[in-house]
Enzyme design. Structure first.
Site, PDB file in Angstrom:
ATOM      1  N   HIS A  54      -8.710  -3.270   9.279  1.00 16.74           N
ATOM      2  CA  HIS A  54      -8.142  -2.628   8.573  1.00 16.74           C
ATOM      3  C   HIS A  54      -8.743  -1.096   8.574  1.00 16.74           C
ATOM      4  CE1 HIS A  54     -11.828  -1.938   5.620  1.00 16.74           C
ATOM      5  NE2 HIS A  54     -12.364  -3.116   6.113  1.00 16.74           N
ATOM      6  N   CYS A  55      -7.886  -0.273   8.071  1.00 17.50           N
ATOM      7  CA  CYS A  55      -8.346   1.441   8.008  1.00 17.50           C
ATOM      8  C   CYS A  55      -8.421   1.388   6.349  1.00 17.50           C
ATOM      9  CB  CYS A  55      -7.299   2.112   8.405  1.00 17.50           C
ATOM     10  SG  CYS A  55      -5.488   1.894   7.816  1.00 17.50           S
ATOM     11  N   ALA A  56      -8.491   2.700   5.994  1.00 17.77           N
ATOM     12  CA  ALA A  56      -8.630   3.067   4.322  1.00 17.77           C
ATOM     13  C   ALA A  56      -7.769   2.642   3.487  1.00 17.77           C
ATOM     14  CB  ALA A  56      -8.623   4.720   4.453  1.00 17.77           C
ATOM     15  N   THR A  57      -6.318   2.253   3.922  1.00 14.34           N
ATOM     16  CA  THR A  57      -5.341   1.872   2.907  1.00 14.34           C
ATOM     17  C   THR A  57      -4.719   0.676   3.500  1.00 14.34           C
ATOM     18  OG1 THR A  57      -3.959   3.242   3.960  1.00 14.34           O
ATOM     19  CG2 THR A  57      -5.036   4.351   2.187  1.00 14.34           C
ATOM     20  N   ARG A  58      -4.838   0.348   4.947  1.00 11.85           N
ATOM     21  CA  ARG A  58      -3.690  -0.841   5.521  1.00 11.85           C
ATOM     22  C   ARG A  58      -4.556  -1.849   6.149  1.00 11.85           C
ATOM     23  NH1 ARG A  58      -0.897   3.332   9.057  1.00 11.85           N
ATOM     24  NH2 ARG A  58      -2.791   4.689   8.604  1.00 11.85           N
TER      25      ARG A  58
END
Length: 474
Positions: free
Chosen positions: A25-29
Site C-alpha cells: 500500500h502507498c499513502a492512499t491506495r
C-alpha cells in the site's frame, strides 16, 4: 469503522487468496498484483462505502481507500492472505512481469525519472520565479520588476543560479537514478554523470558555436582524436551510458576475485564506460537526442492548433495506459534546452486535460443523487483541478463515461487554443491551477484563459451528456 470486515469484503471481491500474487500500500491506495483481474467482483467493490475508486495500471490493481484507512485495511488483509509485508517497489516489480515490452519500456523511464522530478521541479519553479522578476511588461509597462527595483537584481541572479543547477548537472541526477534502475552502483552512475559535465570539457551548450568556428578541443591518444565535449542538459547520452555502465560493472564483478573487487571493478567500469561514452555513445546519442527534440518542435510548429487539439483529446486516454510517464524524459530534454525549444508544450496540454477532468467530475455533483458518488466526486474534482487526476479519472469519470467524454472535449479545445498563442512551460510542476508559475511570463494570461475554456466546455458538455444519459435510463 470495522477494518477487518472491510478487508474481508475486499478479499472476497478480488477473488481470494488464490488470485492474489502480491500486495502493498502507498499513502492512499491498496496496490495489488492479481493472477486474473477478470475474477474481480467490481460491483461489490463499487458498493463498498470505504472504497473511493479502483483502477488498473502497470500490472497492478489499485483500490483507493484514503490516508489513514489504507494501512489499517492492509494490516487486516495481510492476516487473511498470509502475504508478508511488501514494499511498493516489490509489488511494482511483480506487476511489471505482466506488462508487454512497450509498457516495460515506459515503466523503465518512469522508474528513472520519477525520483528526480523533485529536483527538476524545484529548479524549474525557481526559474519561473526568476522570470517573474526579470520579464518585461509583466507587471510594469516597459519594465521588469528588477528594472523598477534595482535592489532586486542580485536576488534574481541568485535565484537564477539556484534554478540552473539541476539542469546544468542533469547527467549526474540521471546517472545516479538510471544506473540504480539498471542494477549498477548508483554512485558510479553519479560519477559517470560528473565526468560528462566536468569543467575541463567544452560546455555542451557551446558545442554548436565551437563546431562552426572549428574550435573543438580534442584528446590525442595514440593518434586517436577524442572530442572533449561536455553533455550539460542532455538526457539520451547519459541514459545509454548508464545502461552500459551497469552491465559492464556486473560483468567485471563476475570475473574479478572478491579480494580485488572493490579495487578493480569501479576502476575498469568507469574507465571503459567513460571511453565508450566519449568515443561512440556520446556523439551518436547527442545527435539522436537533437533530432528527437528538433522533430518534436517541428511537429508542434507544423501541426499547430490541430495537432495540439488532438494531443489534448488523447492525453487522458494516454494516462489510462500509463504511457504518459514516458513524456517526463521528453519534457526534461525540452526544458534543459530552453534556448532552442522555448519550453515544453506537453505541460500546458497535461494541465488542460487535468482541469477538464476536474470540472467534469464536479459537474457530476449536479447530476447524481448517490451520496457516496457525490462524496467521491467533490474531493476527486478538486484534486484534479490541482493536478492529481487518478481519483477523478478512475473513481468517477471512466465509470460514468459521459464526464470522461466531456473532459476530453474540453481538453482538446483548450489545448488547441493554447497552441495558437504558443503557450509553453519553462518548468515542471503541478499540471493544473498551480501550474501558472511554470508558464512563460508572456503566456500566463493565455494559460489562464485556456483553463477557463477547458473547465467551462468540460462542465457544460458533461451536463448535456449526463442529462441525456439519464433520460435513456428511464
Amino acid at each position: 469503522m470495522d477494518y477487518s470486515q472491510a478487508a474481508k469484503q475486499i478479499f472476497d471481491a478480488i477473488g481470494g487468496k488464490e488470485n492474489l500474487s502480491a500486495a502493498a500500500h502507498c499513502a492512499t491506495r491498496l496496490r495489488l498484483v492479481l493472477h486474473d483481474e477478470g475474477k474481480i467482483d467490481q460491483a461489490k467493490l463499487d458498493g463498498m462505502d470505504i472504497v473511493k475508486g479502483t483502477f488498473s495500471t502497470g500490472g497492478q490493481y489499485q483500490i483507493i481507500l484514503g490516508a489513514g484507512i489504507v494501512n489499517e485495511v492492509y494490516t487486516e488483509l495481510s492476516k487473511l492472505t498470509g502475504i508478508e509485508e511488501m514494499s511498493t517497489k516489490d509489488v511494482s516489480n511483480a506487476g511489471s512481469k505482466k506488462l508487454n515490452p512497450l509498457q516495460r519500456f515506459v515503466k523503465m523511464l518512469s522508474d528513472i525519472f520519477v525520483p528526480i522530478i523533485p529536483a527538476i521541479v524545484a529548479g524549474g519553479l525557481l526559474m519561473g520565479i526568476n522570470n517573474l522578476l526579470t520579464a518585461q511588461d509583466l507587471f510594469i509597462e516597459g519594465k521588469s520588476l528588477v528594472d523598477a527595483n534595482p535592489n532586486l537584481a542580485d536576488l534574481a541572479a541568485m535565484i537564477n543560479t539556484f534554478a540552473n543547477a539541476a539542469f546544468v548537472f542533469l547527467p549526474i541526477l540521471i546517472g545516479f537514478s538510471a544506473t540504480k534502475r539498471f542494477g549498477g552502483n548508483p554512485f558510479l552512475g553519479a560519477t559517470l554523470g560528473m565526468l560528462m559535465v566536468h569543467p575541463d570539457l567544452l560546455n555542451g551548450n557551446s558545442y554548436g558555436e565551437a563546431l562552426a568556428n572549428g574550435d573543438i578541443p580534442y584528446w590525442n591518444i595514440l593518434g586517436l582524436e577524442i572530442a572533449k565535449i561536455g553533455y550539460q542538459g542532455t538526457v539520451l547520452p547519459v541514459l545509454v551510458s548508464s545502461f552500459l555502465l551497469a552491465k559492464i560493472e556486473v560483468t567485471i564483478r563476475k570475473i574479478t576475485p572478491s579480494s580485488l573487487d572493490n579495487l578493480l571493478t569501479p576502476l575498469f567500469s568507469i574507465f571503459i564506460t567513460g571511453l565508450l561514452t566519449f568515443t561512440i555513445v556520446g556523439p551518436i546519442t547527442r545527435t539522436a537526442g537533437n533530432l528527437l527534440s528538433d522533430g518534436l518542435i517541428w511537429l508542434y510548429d507544423t501541426t499547430g492548433f490541430i495537432g495540439s487539439a488532438i494531443f489534448g483529446l488523447a492525453y487522458a486516454p494516454i494516462v489510462i495506459t500509463g504511457m504518459h510517464h514516458s513524456f517526463i524524459a521528453v519534457e526534461t530534454q525540452l526544458l534543459a534546452d530552453l534556448a532552442k525549444s522555448g519550453g515544453s508544450f506537453i505541460f500546458p496540454v497535461a494541465a488542460m486535460s487535468n482541469v477538464a477532468q476536474g470540472a467534469a467530475t464536479l459537474a457530476v455533483l449536479l447530476l447524481v443523487r448517490d451520496a457516496k458518488l457525490k462524496g467521491i466526486a467533490s474531493a476527486a474534482g478538486l484534486s484534479a483541478l490541482l493536478g492529481i487526476t487518478e481519483p477523478a479519472l478512475f473513481g468517477v469519470n471512466l465509470k460514468l463515461r459521459y464526464p470522461f467524454i466531456g473532459a476530453i472535449i474540453g481538453s482538446a479545445i483548450a489545448s488547441g487554443f493554447l497552441a495558437i498563442f504558443h503557450v509553453k512551460a519553462v518548468a515542471l510542476g503541478a499540471a493544473g491551477l498551480p501550474g501558472i508559475i511554470s508558464i512563460k511570463p508572456g503566456s500566463i494570461i493565455y494559460y489562464i484563459i485556456g483553463m477557463v475554456i477547458s473547465c467551462a466546455v468540460a462542465f457544460i458538455v458533461t451536463i448535456i451528456l449526463g442529462k441525456r444519459a439519464m433520460k435513456k435510463q428511464g
